[in-house]
Design a protein around this motif. Structure first.
Motif, mmCIF file in Angstrom:
data_model
loop_
_atom_site.group_PDB
_atom_site.id
_atom_site.type_symbol
_atom_site.label_atom_id
_atom_site.label_comp_id
_atom_site.label_asym_id
_atom_site.label_seq_id
_atom_site.Cartn_x
_atom_site.Cartn_y
_atom_site.Cartn_z
ATOM 1 N N THR A 41 0.802 -1.218 0.000
ATOM 2 C CA THR A 41 0.000 0.000 0.000
ATOM 3 C C THR A 41 0.838 1.273 0.000
ATOM 4 O OG1 THR A 41 -0.100 0.181 2.415
ATOM 5 C CG2 THR A 41 -1.749 -1.226 1.335
ATOM 6 N N GLY A 42 2.103 1.165 0.403
ATOM 7 C CA GLY A 42 2.947 2.347 0.531
ATOM 8 C C GLY A 42 2.710 3.116 1.818
ATOM 9 N N GLU A 43 1.889 2.576 2.718
ATOM 10 C CA GLU A 43 1.585 3.241 3.981
ATOM 11 C C GLU A 43 2.793 3.206 4.914
ATOM 12 O OE1 GLU A 43 -1.152 5.139 6.688
ATOM 13 O OE2 GLU A 43 -1.437 4.566 4.595
ATOM 14 N N GLY A 239 0.661 -12.762 4.483
ATOM 15 C CA GLY A 239 0.335 -12.038 3.266
ATOM 16 C C GLY A 239 0.697 -10.571 3.286
ATOM 17 N N MET A 240 1.335 -10.107 4.340
ATOM 18 C CA MET A 240 1.732 -8.702 4.453
ATOM 19 C C MET A 240 3.245 -8.590 4.298
ATOM 20 S SD MET A 240 1.331 -6.078 7.676
ATOM 21 C CE MET A 240 1.073 -4.327 7.381
ATOM 22 N N ARG A 241 3.683 -7.742 3.357
ATOM 23 C CA ARG A 241 5.122 -7.483 3.200
ATOM 24 C C ARG A 241 5.449 -6.121 3.788
ATOM 25 N NH1 ARG A 241 9.674 -8.960 0.893
ATOM 26 N NH2 ARG A 241 8.803 -10.664 -0.351
ATOM 27 N N LEU A 242 6.428 -6.114 4.671
ATOM 28 C CA LEU A 242 6.913 -4.881 5.263
ATOM 29 C C LEU A 242 8.347 -4.609 4.830
ATOM 30 C CD1 LEU A 242 5.609 -5.145 8.953
ATOM 31 C CD2 LEU A 242 4.647 -3.782 7.091
ATOM 32 N N ILE A 243 8.686 -3.337 4.766
ATOM 33 C CA ILE A 243 10.054 -2.901 4.495
ATOM 34 C C ILE A 243 10.486 -2.016 5.656
ATOM 35 C CG2 ILE A 243 11.534 -1.481 3.019
ATOM 36 C CD1 ILE A 243 9.642 -2.218 0.686
ATOM 37 N N GLN A 260 14.556 -5.727 13.761
ATOM 38 C CA GLN A 260 13.593 -6.707 14.262
ATOM 39 C C GLN A 260 12.480 -6.041 15.065
ATOM 40 O OE1 GLN A 260 16.283 -9.644 16.164
ATOM 41 N NE2 GLN A 260 15.158 -11.185 15.006
ATOM 42 N N LYS A 261 12.842 -5.040 15.854
ATOM 43 C CA LYS A 261 11.829 -4.329 16.648
ATOM 44 C C LYS A 261 10.782 -3.690 15.737
ATOM 45 C CE LYS A 261 14.983 -3.046 20.410
ATOM 46 N NZ LYS A 261 15.637 -1.878 21.075
ATOM 47 N N LEU A 262 11.246 -3.024 14.681
ATOM 48 C CA LEU A 262 10.325 -2.373 13.751
ATOM 49 C C LEU A 262 9.414 -3.384 13.080
ATOM 50 C CD1 LEU A 262 12.042 0.440 11.611
ATOM 51 C CD2 LEU A 262 10.207 0.649 13.294
ATOM 52 N N LEU A 263 10.014 -4.433 12.532
ATOM 53 C CA LEU A 263 9.242 -5.426 11.793
ATOM 54 C C LEU A 263 8.260 -6.158 12.703
ATOM 55 C CD1 LEU A 263 12.188 -6.758 9.623
ATOM 56 C CD2 LEU A 263 10.187 -5.538 8.750
ATOM 57 N N ALA A 264 8.697 -6.505 13.894
ATOM 58 C CA ALA A 264 7.809 -7.202 14.834
ATOM 59 C C ALA A 264 6.611 -6.327 15.182
ATOM 60 C CB ALA A 264 8.582 -7.582 16.096
ATOM 61 N N TYR A 265 6.842 -5.039 15.376
ATOM 62 C CA TYR A 265 5.750 -4.107 15.679
ATOM 63 C C TYR A 265 4.740 -4.079 14.537
ATOM 64 C CZ TYR A 265 3.337 0.336 16.422
ATOM 65 O OH TYR A 265 2.377 1.308 16.571
ATOM 66 N N GLY A 266 5.229 -3.947 13.316
ATOM 67 C CA GLY A 266 4.331 -3.875 12.166
ATOM 68 C C GLY A 266 3.525 -5.144 11.972
ATOM 69 N N PHE A 267 4.177 -6.286 12.051
ATOM 70 C CA PHE A 267 3.481 -7.553 11.836
ATOM 71 C C PHE A 267 2.501 -7.859 12.972
ATOM 72 C CE2 PHE A 267 7.253 -8.850 9.112
ATOM 73 C CZ PHE A 267 6.542 -8.795 7.931
ATOM 74 N N ARG A 268 2.819 -7.421 14.169
ATOM 75 C CA ARG A 268 1.964 -7.736 15.315
ATOM 76 C C ARG A 268 0.676 -6.932 15.313
ATOM 77 N NH1 ARG A 268 5.087 -7.632 20.729
ATOM 78 N NH2 ARG A 268 5.850 -9.552 19.764
#
Length: 380
Positions: A41-43, A239-243, A260-268
């Motif tokens: 989404t670019g969000e 199904g969610m891709r984060l950068i 890891q902190k950033l990615l874990a926050y987004g996925f959670r």
């Protein structure tokens, strides 16, 4: 009894408010700048100093590899083409693929040398092969950055070797990472490879997250004394891709841990929700003076949204159509707007279009509809 009912209503209100505020504040990272992005989404989910111009170190090589992939896709360069290794490429310091001056190395091997081994020598060799010189290649890099919308980036070389005026931002790096993933998915797979052997030397990918988290499949590390330890990472869960982009940490271990902190926050706490499919019908509307009485109305493009996890059921759609539609109507013609709200806040608005054409009816049918429309408006 009234007291009990009032207490029950209060509980429902508090529960509803609590459900809408489940997402805690994002983590504070020990880094100069960082950003977390939903790749579909670019969000932007988290950002800190995301527009500060910083030295990118070997994150520069993401653009180098992007241009090589672009040239290969266009047929200007072949994967098996042999590249002549110059003295300049061979003498490059820092991280190396260990190519030798006077030899020839294939483009596909050099590309792996850039991505996996972060080879300065491989980067210069490819730059010279594509543009004739590293300086000319840097011009190509800047042109491509402008095309991608990287408005705060300037490249002076293909490696990230320290140079005054060579800079980028966390936001621009996220844009570049998204382009690498979406534009050249086959080449992106190289970023997930954990090691590469060339000239009898086996070197491991410097991205620690590839060895710590199976959901991570890229991208690139960078380090110089001025830039600190940097990492652009990406992965997929449910199904969610984060950068994630993390710049200016104190160690190799720290850049992985902060990422890891950033990615874990987004996925959670978030998910990518496909709210609409291309061509999805959402309503029908009366057409005056047409060969048919109604037209199907919907969206011509798919729409994905970044929303709090399990927030799908709280999305409300509001359709607003033009009051009077008169033929002819062409397919794709905008006829209204669709608003999407989550917990009372608008999160998207998209055009509603005709999903099919409607031709004008014959003279007498149009005349009769004109009379009916006049009466309709008279008593509306």
């Amino acid at each position: 009894m009234r007291a009990i009912v009032s207490f029950f209503i209060l509980c429902l209100t508090v529960t509803s408010a609590f459900a809408q505020q489940l997402i805690p504040a994002p983590p504070q990272l020990a880094a100069t700048a960082y950003l977390l992005l939903d790749a579909e989404t670019g969000e932007v989910l988290v950002e800190h100093n995301a527009d500060e111009m910083l030295p990118p170190a070997s994150l520069t090589k993401m653009m180098t590899s992007y241009i090589v992939s672009s040239e290969m896709e266009r047929g200007n360069v072949g994967a098996d083409d042999e590249v002549n290794i110059s003295v300049r490429a061979w003498k490059m310091g820092g991280s190396k693929m260990f190519i030798r001056e006077g030899t020839q190395v294939s483009v596909k091997d050099l590309l792996r040398g850039v991505i996996i081994q972060s080879g300065n020598d491989a980067s210069v060799a490819l730059a010279e092969h594509i543009a004739g010189s590293e300086e000319a290649f840097a011009d190509v890099m800047n042109q491509q950055a402008a095309i991608l919308g990287m408005t705060s980036t300037q490249y002076l070389n293909a490696t990230g070797w320290p140079a005054e005026g060579h800079y980028t931002t966390a936001r621009d790096l996220a844009i570049l990472a998204k382009a690498i993933i979406n534009d050249y998915p086959e080449h992106y797979k190289i970023y997930a490879e954990r090691s590469f052997t060339y000239n009898g030397i086996d070197q491991m990918n410097r991205n620690r997250l590839l060895f710590l988290d199976k959901s991570i499949d890229g991208l690139k590390t960078g380090h110089t004394e001025e830039a600190g330890f940097c990492l652009v990472a990406s992965g997929v869960k449910r199904g969610m891709r984060l950068i994630s982009v993390v710049m200016g940490t104190k160690s190799d271990k720290a850049r992985a841990a902060e990422s890891q902190k950033l990615l874990a926050y987004g996925f959670r706490y978030y998910e990518t929700h496909q709210a609409l499919e291309a061509g999805q019908q959402l309503a029908t509307q009366r057409v005056w003076g047409g060969q048919v009485k109604e037209v199907a109305v919907g969206v011509d493009k798919a729409l994905s949204l970044t929303i709090p996890r399990r927030g799908e059921e709280r999305i409300k759609q509001t359709v607003k159509l033009d009051d009077v539609l008169e033929a002819p109507i062409s397919e794709g013609q905008e006829l209204g707007r669709l608003s999407l709200e989550l917990d009372g806040k608008q999160i998207a608005e998209v055009p509603l279009v005709a999903l099919e054409p409607v031709q004008e009816a014959g003279f007498f049918a149009r005349l009769w509809d004109t009379i009916k429309l006049f009466v309709f408006n008279l008593f509306a």
